[in-house]
Design a protein around this motif. Sequence first.
Motif, PDB file in Angstrom:
ATOM      1  N   LEU A  33       0.827  -1.199   0.000  1.00  0.00           N
ATOM      2  CA  LEU A  33       0.000   0.000   0.000  1.00  0.00           C
ATOM      3  C   LEU A  33       0.868   1.257   0.000  1.00  0.00           C
ATOM      4  CD1 LEU A  33      -3.005  -0.888   2.333  1.00  0.00           C
ATOM      5  CD2 LEU A  33      -2.924  -0.785  -0.160  1.00  0.00           C
ATOM      6  N   ALA A  34       2.157   1.106  -0.211  1.00  0.00           N
ATOM      7  CA  ALA A  34       3.063   2.248  -0.363  1.00  0.00           C
ATOM      8  C   ALA A  34       2.945   2.711  -1.810  1.00  0.00           C
ATOM      9  CB  ALA A  34       4.492   1.856  -0.006  1.00  0.00           C
ATOM     10  N   ALA A  35       1.837   3.370  -2.105  1.00  0.00           N
ATOM     11  CA  ALA A  35       1.511   3.762  -3.472  1.00  0.00           C
ATOM     12  C   ALA A  35       1.967   5.184  -3.753  1.00  0.00           C
ATOM     13  CB  ALA A  35       0.000   3.670  -3.679  1.00  0.00           C
ATOM     14  N   PRO A  36       2.524   5.417  -4.941  1.00  0.00           N
ATOM     15  CA  PRO A  36       2.820   6.800  -5.311  1.00  0.00           C
ATOM     16  C   PRO A  36       1.516   7.592  -5.425  1.00  0.00           C
ATOM     17  CG  PRO A  36       3.169   5.344  -7.175  1.00  0.00           C
ATOM     18  CD  PRO A  36       2.865   4.477  -5.987  1.00  0.00           C
ATOM     19  N   PRO A  54      -2.619   9.485   6.362  1.00  0.00           N
ATOM     20  CA  PRO A  54      -1.804   9.660   7.567  1.00  0.00           C
ATOM     21  C   PRO A  54      -1.894  11.065   8.173  1.00  0.00           C
ATOM     22  CG  PRO A  54      -0.507   8.652   5.832  1.00  0.00           C
ATOM     23  CD  PRO A  54      -1.787   9.139   5.216  1.00  0.00           C
ATOM     24  N   LYS A  55      -2.408  12.026   7.435  1.00  0.00           N
ATOM     25  CA  LYS A  55      -2.513  13.394   7.929  1.00  0.00           C
ATOM     26  C   LYS A  55      -3.595  13.482   9.001  1.00  0.00           C
ATOM     27  CE  LYS A  55      -1.026  15.176   3.519  1.00  0.00           C
ATOM     28  NZ  LYS A  55      -1.408  15.831   2.284  1.00  0.00           N
ATOM     29  N   ASP A  56      -3.524  14.517   9.829  1.00  0.00           N
ATOM     30  CA  ASP A  56      -4.556  14.731  10.846  1.00  0.00           C
ATOM     31  C   ASP A  56      -5.923  14.771  10.197  1.00  0.00           C
ATOM     32  OD1 ASP A  56      -2.725  14.858  12.900  1.00  0.00           O
ATOM     33  OD2 ASP A  56      -2.618  17.041  12.917  1.00  0.00           O
ATOM     34  N   GLY A  57      -6.833  13.944  10.677  1.00  0.00           N
ATOM     35  CA  GLY A  57      -8.183  13.889  10.138  1.00  0.00           C
ATOM     36  C   GLY A  57      -8.299  13.139   8.824  1.00  0.00           C
ATOM     37  N   ARG A  68     -11.743   2.512  12.994  1.00  0.00           N
ATOM     38  CA  ARG A  68     -12.300   1.419  12.184  1.00  0.00           C
ATOM     39  C   ARG A  68     -11.635   1.390  10.801  1.00  0.00           C
ATOM     40  NH1 ARG A  68     -17.185   2.570  13.366  1.00  0.00           N
ATOM     41  NH2 ARG A  68     -17.641   3.897  11.599  1.00  0.00           N
ATOM     42  N   ARG A  69     -11.452   2.564  10.203  1.00  0.00           N
ATOM     43  CA  ARG A  69     -10.804   2.629   8.891  1.00  0.00           C
ATOM     44  C   ARG A  69      -9.342   2.195   8.967  1.00  0.00           C
ATOM     45  NH1 ARG A  69     -13.364   8.366   6.834  1.00  0.00           N
ATOM     46  NH2 ARG A  69     -15.423   7.527   6.330  1.00  0.00           N
ATOM     47  N   ALA A  70      -8.660   2.594  10.032  1.00  0.00           N
ATOM     48  CA  ALA A  70      -7.257   2.175  10.207  1.00  0.00           C
ATOM     49  C   ALA A  70      -7.184   0.656  10.337  1.00  0.00           C
ATOM     50  CB  ALA A  70      -6.647   2.853  11.430  1.00  0.00           C
ATOM     51  N   ALA A  71      -8.127   0.065  11.076  1.00  0.00           N
ATOM     52  CA  ALA A  71      -8.152  -1.394  11.226  1.00  0.00           C
ATOM     53  C   ALA A  71      -8.442  -2.067   9.885  1.00  0.00           C
ATOM     54  CB  ALA A  71      -9.199  -1.801  12.263  1.00  0.00           C
ATOM     55  N   TRP A  80       0.413  -0.520   6.149  1.00  0.00           N
ATOM     56  CA  TRP A  80      -0.294   0.380   5.243  1.00  0.00           C
ATOM     57  C   TRP A  80       0.170   1.818   5.391  1.00  0.00           C
ATOM     58  CZ3 TRP A  80      -3.203   4.461   7.037  1.00  0.00           C
ATOM     59  CH2 TRP A  80      -3.544   4.460   8.383  1.00  0.00           C
ATOM     60  N   ARG A  81       0.840   2.123   6.477  1.00  0.00           N
ATOM     61  CA  ARG A  81       1.271   3.496   6.763  1.00  0.00           C
ATOM     62  C   ARG A  81       2.796   3.522   6.843  1.00  0.00           C
ATOM     63  NH1 ARG A  81      -1.673   6.669  11.643  1.00  0.00           N
ATOM     64  NH2 ARG A  81      -1.286   8.761  10.881  1.00  0.00           N
TER      65      ARG A  81
END
Length: 88
Positions: A33-36, A54-57, A68-71, A80-81
Motif C-alpha cells: 500500500l506504499a503507493a505513489p 496519515p494526515k490529521d483527520g 475502524r478505517r485504520a483497522a 499500510w502506513r
Amino acid sequence: MTASPAHGILHRVPTGMQTLAAARAYYAEAGSLAAPVTATALDKPVGQWLANVPKDGGLGKDPERAARRAAQLAGIHPYWRPAWPVDP
C-alpha cells in the motif's frame, strides 16, 4: 476535491467502501500500500487517498470511524502506513 501539489491536478477523492476496494485492488496488484500519489486502482485515485490518510483527520474526524478505517487498512496490509516517503 484535493489538489496534487506536484502535479497541480484536482482529484475527487472517493470515500468509504470505494476507497477500501481500490486499496485492496492496488495491494493485490502491487503487493504493497506504499503507493505513489499518482497511483490509481478501480479508476480511483488510491495513491492520493493513501497519501492523505496519515494526515490529521485523514481517516475522518470521528475517532471511532478513523480507528475502524485504520483497522480495515491494517487488514489489507499491516504496513499500510509506511514510515518512509513513497514519492520522490
